[in-house]
Design a protein around this motif. Structure first.
Motif, PDB file in Angstrom:
ATOM      1  N   UNK C 498      53.625  15.445 -28.049  1.00 21.81           N
ATOM      2  CA  UNK C 498      54.853  14.741 -28.384  1.00 21.81           C
ATOM      3  C   UNK C 498      54.837  13.265 -28.032  1.00 21.81           C
ATOM      4  N   UNK C 499      54.199  12.964 -26.901  1.00 24.31           N
ATOM      5  CA  UNK C 499      54.297  11.599 -26.400  1.00 24.31           C
ATOM      6  C   UNK C 499      53.433  10.602 -27.160  1.00 24.31           C
ATOM      7  N   UNK C 500      52.529  11.125 -28.007  1.00 24.04           N
ATOM      8  CA  UNK C 500      51.615  10.240 -28.725  1.00 24.04           C
ATOM      9  C   UNK C 500      52.195   9.831 -30.076  1.00 24.04           C
ATOM     10  N   UNK C 501      52.195   8.530 -30.360  1.00 24.48           N
ATOM     11  CA  UNK C 501      52.599   8.040 -31.674  1.00 24.48           C
ATOM     12  C   UNK C 501      51.363   7.484 -32.356  1.00 24.48           C
ATOM     13  N   UNK C 502      50.918   8.176 -33.378  1.00 29.46           N
ATOM     14  CA  UNK C 502      49.661   7.792 -34.001  1.00 29.46           C
ATOM     15  C   UNK C 502      49.651   8.306 -35.435  1.00 29.46           C
ATOM     16  N   UNK C 503      49.249   7.432 -36.362  1.00 30.30           N
ATOM     17  CA  UNK C 503      49.137   7.861 -37.754  1.00 30.30           C
ATOM     18  C   UNK C 503      47.664   7.911 -38.136  1.00 30.30           C
ATOM     19  N   UNK C 504      47.115   9.093 -38.299  1.00 31.29           N
ATOM     20  CA  UNK C 504      45.703   9.197 -38.658  1.00 31.29           C
ATOM     21  C   UNK C 504      45.437   8.626 -40.044  1.00 31.29           C
ATOM     22  N   UNK C 505      44.209   8.199 -40.251  1.00 32.78           N
ATOM     23  CA  UNK C 505      43.801   7.654 -41.540  1.00 32.78           C
ATOM     24  C   UNK C 505      43.247   8.758 -42.413  1.00 32.78           C
ATOM     25  N   UNK C 506      42.968   8.365 -43.674  1.00 32.26           N
ATOM     26  CA  UNK C 506      42.426   9.343 -44.606  1.00 32.26           C
ATOM     27  C   UNK C 506      40.937   9.547 -44.429  1.00 32.26           C
ATOM     28  N   UNK C 507      40.271   8.613 -43.772  1.00 31.35           N
ATOM     29  CA  UNK C 507      38.809   8.608 -43.845  1.00 31.35           C
ATOM     30  C   UNK C 507      38.140   9.088 -42.553  1.00 31.35           C
ATOM     31  N   UNK C 508      38.807   9.950 -41.796  1.00 34.19           N
ATOM     32  CA  UNK C 508      38.229  10.582 -40.614  1.00 34.19           C
ATOM     33  C   UNK C 508      37.958   9.603 -39.482  1.00 34.19           C
ATOM     34  N   UNK C 509      38.406   8.363 -39.641  1.00 36.58           N
ATOM     35  CA  UNK C 509      38.238   7.391 -38.559  1.00 36.58           C
ATOM     36  C   UNK C 509      39.426   7.490 -37.618  1.00 36.58           C
ATOM     37  N   UNK C 510      39.142   7.540 -36.328  1.00 34.90           N
ATOM     38  CA  UNK C 510      40.220   7.639 -35.347  1.00 34.90           C
ATOM     39  C   UNK C 510      40.147   6.398 -34.475  1.00 34.90           C
TER      40      UNK C 510
END
Lengths: 324, 316, 518
Positions: C498-510
């Motif tokens: 819950x505490x993490x705000x993160x929008x993953x990308x489409x290309x498997x890059x984190x």
């Protein structure tokens, strides 16, 4: 004694040559491992180049003989995945596995001996029946399954133990950092309990039954009867006479069981994400990182040889009838 | 309650084995009767026998009993709970798996495969081990040396690593897993057979057979082997149990049989992804099947040892 | 029976919402990875999870944005020489590496040349894919801030490939052996490595300003078992899990303290038809030589159901090898229609025999590489069997069994594969099949209507309209008579605390410098 040790040494050399040769052949007959070391989209020329770099273009016997020659100079090659000396990679993972193996054996012994004794003393009573039923079932459960069940129940639901991971004790100890090692120790044990039980459940169950049957046998021996008839207290009889002899089969089994326990370690390390040699070797085999597999196999065989030697020596001490 | 006593199922057992006696006289009828009485006397052994019989019957007739083709998928009816409706009004008695295959049918087929793996691996390992042990014990000298050193090498090599190595290379397959598990067992048999052969070699009836001009092969297989079958049977029973467990462990590591061959081990391995989401039926049924059958083989091993070993029986 | 009771209790317990007591440390994001970390050398790394971590430590000249556009990173501008083979980057002033050394043009040139040097024997993604893809010739420093990368021939995708190469300083690396360099990364990125507990975890600490990287520490834990990863997440010990198995999404979603994020990935999953002469002589290999048979099989596979049932995701079936938005705008995906499939197979001359079988064919796949792959290939096998094709499924170990076959273009006649995709150029996804003999043309497909099209695309005198027309025609040919049985672009499942705000990308890059913690 000396001839015994010399003979052992000679046998050890043969064993070491044997295990490296077998693992070498086993990994090579699967075909050229070059593809595992180049990127997903590498070109044909790149693959050719990598094959030369990795040395897989040489004939097999040349590869093996050059390996043996290097090993004799204590050069165990470079890990193909880590790009570091293979032996360093293995030795870095070894302390964690030693912790796991030792702790599981200690747990198995510490729990199984009282269980076995109680069972023998209350032979035929419900306590005995309960312990032996438990032991029989403990011997029949796949250890990875037991690991997963423990994670779900004691790790996730009750939150008693950490679900995965490892806090090092032996590694700082080996580096001389005693403060850190002993500071870590409570955490180390907390992390170890579940994997150690999963690895040791079979041994624990078997030893409990072993102790019980050898206790039963010993309790009927003449010297125990004599001791009892002399009016020596029951506790003393058990500790001084019966227990001493009940040890023997347990010690023997531990020597024989090392390979078996290590098998459990490979599986359990995967379940608990435990950074030990078992998981390392499993990955290395999958990745065909031959130098790492070889180094690990050598280390494991050496430990096995050493352990058996120690067991033989202890056996000779515990049982005066045995002469080396 | 006569509980099974325990002694190690590996080489150390030989220490408890009696010196071989003259070839046993009693007829098999009398033997069988004696076995039956001893079995009924021990409730455990009877329990083990019943489980084994059920497993074997299921193994033989499973396909006839199974309500579904164990490999027939129906991805629209996946992960149905036990007792839920399957296709065409049929019932998934033990639920369906992640591809909508009937768990009950797979369990029935799995009995056949798991038992087959167990017995076949023991047959492979036993055959190699018996021949190696007979040669080793009978001839001694360099033959013995070579065979025993090979055994040392294998023992110093944790079996699971050897199995992983060969299965990674050979790929998954029923035949491969039987071979690998079988080869993992040979040394146990070889050591026992060797020790027994050594002590039998000088016995009068073996000398007699030799004097009568029997061939070496005939002496080994007709005269010596029948007299050491008892400890081998005991070990084999324990071994089937450990082979079934090993199969499960290898399946867990992804090295067992191909996914379209149902074994209890592979079913259990597949179930782990679903435990967190409470699909308990995927784990409980194959898990119980393994535990019960392994338990049964262990109990039978105990009983066989007590029964076949007169010295222990007197004590028991 | 004790064991069984425990087990029942355990499963009963899990039907309750998991008791999560967040113990994760403050100002730290803990990420779980499935694969081990093997190296920190930019020239040696080849696995995505591994290079994702490294990208936090090392910067690149330019960087690809989530939308596919290219933005500056350590370079502030780019000029391309007139002949199209020289890329001149001008670096920002005042850059430094973590050891205090300044990062200049000379360092960048050194990074590129070091990775390319055959004497170093690197086998990573940089020399193995990026350099061969752009036909790298060498790099040189023009002055303190300008570095020129030379390639052999003009290439529309070279810029994107160069943007993938991580750069580092020269002096630190010249002082280290290759063995040491793999363990001691010295970069100029937003984070530096503080601990690598091998086989267990990697810890990074922020060096950049808080504005550029809001979270102070990043911990990456290696947890190979997916159920253990999820259990750790539910227990509150982990903030981010990548590659969550579809069947664990619901339990994560139902837990009050965790959530699931689904990114439409770009990895194109397909069943390949290997059309090589060797396979044409094999059972089934002869049948699939006929485009009509290949088209018939498209109708036999129910892709939407595979997605909803096995991937827990509503997907649109692919129409080719190009990810949206560059796919053909007017082509509809093949519907699931087994009757049409059967009729077409009859028409193509492969009628059902006495046993109901039309032909037999081998289907090869690797295991545990793509989302739920073992189940997906089994489901496809069942669907093909339902239209009378006797499929012999072979599931091989990914790394040691399947990859070598694919690489030698010897997997098949049917094989299951996912090919990494991209959206920063409309040609990049088509590039897998840039020539009949390309190492990545695993199908041996040789239809001139496709391969001749490349000449138009590469022709500098062709107009943009002409190129686009050719491109769309190629995509139509691929859809109708191509060597792929179209499936889907793989979704990527991320699970977060819950505490993490993160929008993953489409290309498997984190890239966790884009994330914040509550």
């Amino acid at each position: 004694m000396w001839t015994f040790l010399l003979r052992r040494l000679w046998q050890s050399v043969i064993v070491l040559i044997g295990v490296t040769l077998i693992s070498f052949i086993a990994l090579q007959i699967g075909g050229d491992p070059t593809y595992l070391f180049v990127s997903e989209n590498a070109s044909t020329e790149e693959i050719e180049r990598a094959r030369r770099v990795l040395g897989f273009d040489r004939p097999l016997h040349v590869q093996y003989l050059s390996y043996v020659w290097d090993v004799m100079r204590l050069d165990f090659g470079t890990s193909l995945t880590f790009r570091q000396p293979a032996m360093d990679v293995v030795l870095a993972a070894l302390p964690a596995s030693i912790e796991l193996t030792l702790f599981s054996l200690i747990l198995a012994i510490v729990i199984s001996i009282p269980l076995g004794i109680v069972s023998a003393l209350y032979r035929g009573k419900p306590v005995d029946g309960g312990i032996m039923t438990f032991a029989m079932i403990g011997q029949s459960i796949p250890n990875f399954w037991m690991g997963i069940m423990m994670i779900m129940f004691f790790g996730l639901y009750l939150s008693w133990f950490p679900i995965s991971g490892h806090v090092p004790f032996l590694r700082p100890l080996f580096h001389g950092d005693f403060a850190r090692a002993f500071g870590n120790l409570p955490q180390t044990l907390h992390y170890l309990i579940m994997p150690a039980l999963a690895v040791g459940s079979y041994t624990l169950a078997r030893n409990a039954r072993l102790v019980r049957s050898s206790m039963l046998e010993v309790l009927q021996q003449d010297y125990v009867r004599t001791a009892r008839s002399k009016g020596i207290s029951e506790t003393r009889v058990i500790i001084h006479h019966a227990l001493r002899n009940a040890w023997l089969p347990v010690v023997t089994m531990i020597g024989l069981e090392f390979g078996f326990v290590l098998g459990g370690v490979v599986v359990v390390e995967t379940v608990f994400s435990y950074p030990g040699v078992g998981r390392l070797v499993f990955n290395a085999i999958n990745q065909r990182d031959i130098p790492v597999v070889q180094a690990a196999v050598i280390v494991i065989a050496l430990i096995f040889i050493l352990l058996n030697l120690i067991v033989d020596l202890i056996y000779a001490r515990l049982d005066p009838r045995v002469k080396l | 309650m006569a509980l099974p006593t325990e002694s190690p199922p590996t080489g150390a057992t030989t220490a408890h084995m009696p010196d071989a006696q003259l070839p046993p006289a009693p007829t098999w009828r009398r033997e069988l009767r004696r076995a039956w009485i001893s079995m009924v006397a021990s409730r455990w052994a009877l329990f083990g026998l019943i489980i084994l019989l059920i497993a074997i019957i299921v193994g033989i007739f499973g396909p006839a009993l199974a309500p579904f083709d164990p490999n027939r998928q129906n991805i629209m009816l996946r992960l149905v709970e036990p007792g839920g409706a399957g296709p065409g009004g049929a019932v998934y008695w033990m639920g369906s798996d992640s591809l909508g295959r009937d768990v009950f049918s797979r369990l029935l087929y799995g009995a056949r495969v798991s038992l087959l793996v167990g017995f076949a691996a023991i047959a492979v390992g036993g055959t190699i081990g018996i021949i190696a042990g007979l040669l080793s014990g009978y001839f001694g000298g360099w033959v013995d040396d070579i065979i025993m050193r090979l055994g040392d090498i294998q023992l110093a090599f944790p079996f699971i690593l050897l199995a992983i190595m060969f299965l990674v290379v050979l790929g998954p397959g029923l035949m491969n897993i039987i071979l690998v598990l079988g080869i993992g067992q040979w040394i146990t048999y070889a050591r026992i057979v060797r020790a027994e052969t050594l002590s039998l070699r000088e016995k009068e009836y073996v000398e007699a057979a030799r004097a009568m001009g029997d061939s070496t092969v005939s002496i080994m297989f007709r005269t010596i082997l029948p007299n050491i079958m008892a400890p081998l049977t005991v070990i084999a029973s324990f071994n089937v149990a450990s082979v079934i467990l090993s199969e499960a462990a290898l399946s867990f590591l992804g090295l067992g049989v191909p996914p379209n061959v149902p074994t209890w081990g592979s079913m259990l391995a597949e179930s782990r992804e679903h435990l967190l989401s409470n699909r308990w039926w995927l784990a409980i049924f194959p898990g119980m099947a393994i535990v019960f059958v392994v338990l049964a083989f262990n109990i039978m091993g105990d009983w066989l040892r007590d029964h076949l070993d007169p010295r222990l029986r007197e004590q028991g | 029976m004790t064991r069984i009771r425990t087990l029942l209790m355990a499963s009963a317990a899990l039907s309750l919402p998991a008791v999560a007591s967040a113990q994760a440390p403050e100002n730290t994001i803990v990420t779980a990875l499935s694969a081990d970390i093997t190296t920190f050398d930019i020239a040696q790394v080849s696995e995505r999870g591994n290079s994702n971590i490294m990208r936090h430590i090392f910067a690149t000249l330019e960087t690809t944005q989530p939308d596919g556009s290219i933005a500056p990173d350590v370079a502030e501008s780019l000029e391309i020489t007139e002949d199209g083979t020289g890329y001149i980057y001008t670096l920002h002033e005042g850059l430094t590496c973590h050891d205090g050394e300044s990062l200049m043009a000379e360092d960048v040139a050194y990074t590129f040349n070091r990775a390319a040097d055959p004497d170093n024997g690197f086998t990573g993604n940089v020399p193995g894919f990026l350099f061969s893809g752009m036909q790298f010739m060498g790099a040189e420093a023009l002055d303190d801030l300008r570095v020129q990368i030379n390639i052999r021939t003009p290439n529309p995708i070279a810029r994107g490939l160069i943007a993938e190469v991580m750069v580092h300083c020269k002096d630190a690396y010249e002082a280290m052996s290759i063995d040491e360099a793999g363990q001691n990364p010295v970069g100029s990125g937003r984070y530096q490595m503080v601990e690598w507990d091998r086989g267990s975890s990697v810890t990074l600490e922020r060096v950049a300003d808080e504005s550029e990287a809001p979270v102070e520490r990043l911990v990456f834990r290696i947890i190979p078992e997916s159920s253990t990863r999820t259990a750790e997440l539910l227990a509150g010990n982990i903030d981010l899990v990548t590659n969550v198995p579809p069947d664990q999404l619901d339990v994560i979603d139902n837990n009050p303290n965790t959530e699931v994020y689904i990114a439409q990935g770009l990895r194109r999953i397909y069943v390949g038809f290997n059309l090589s002469d060797d396979f044409a002589a094999m059972p089934g290999g002869d049948a699939i030589q006929d485009p009509m048979v290949r088209r018939a099989l498209q109708y036999a596979v129910d892709v939407p159901s595979i997605c909803t049932q096995l991937l827990n995701f509503e997907c649109e079936r692919a129409t080719g090898l190009v990810n949206p938005p560059h796919n053909h705008p007017d082509i509809e995906p093949y519907p699931y229609d087994p009757e049409t499939a059967e009729a077409m197979l009859d028409e193509a001359g492969w009628e059902r025999g006495e046993d109901g079988t039309r032909f037999s064919i081998r289907f090869q796949a690797g295991r545990d590489r793509y989302l739920n792959d073992v189940n997906v290939v089994q489901a496809i096998t069942q669907m093909l069997q339902d239209v009378g094709v006797d499929v012999e499924l072979q599931i091989l170990d990914w790394a040691s069994g399947f990859v070598p076959l694919v690489r030698e273009r010897n997997a098949g006649p049917l094989y299951f594969l996912g090919s990494g995709g991209n959206i920063w150029s409309e040609f990049i996804d088509m590039n897998d099949l840039n020539s009949v003999d390309a190492g990545t043309n695993y199908t041996h497909w040789d239809d001139p209507r496709w391969f001749d099209g490349w000449e138009v695309i590469r022709d500098p005198s062709a107009s943009p309209e002409e190129i686009e027309e050719t491109r769309l025609e190629m995509l139509r040919v691929f859809y109708e008579d191509g060597p792929w049985l179209h499936l889907y672009s793989q979704p990527d499942f991320y699970a977060m605390s819950d505490r993490l705000n993160f929008t993953p990308r489409q290309d498997e890059r984190v890239y966790l410098w884009t994330a914040t913690l509550d």
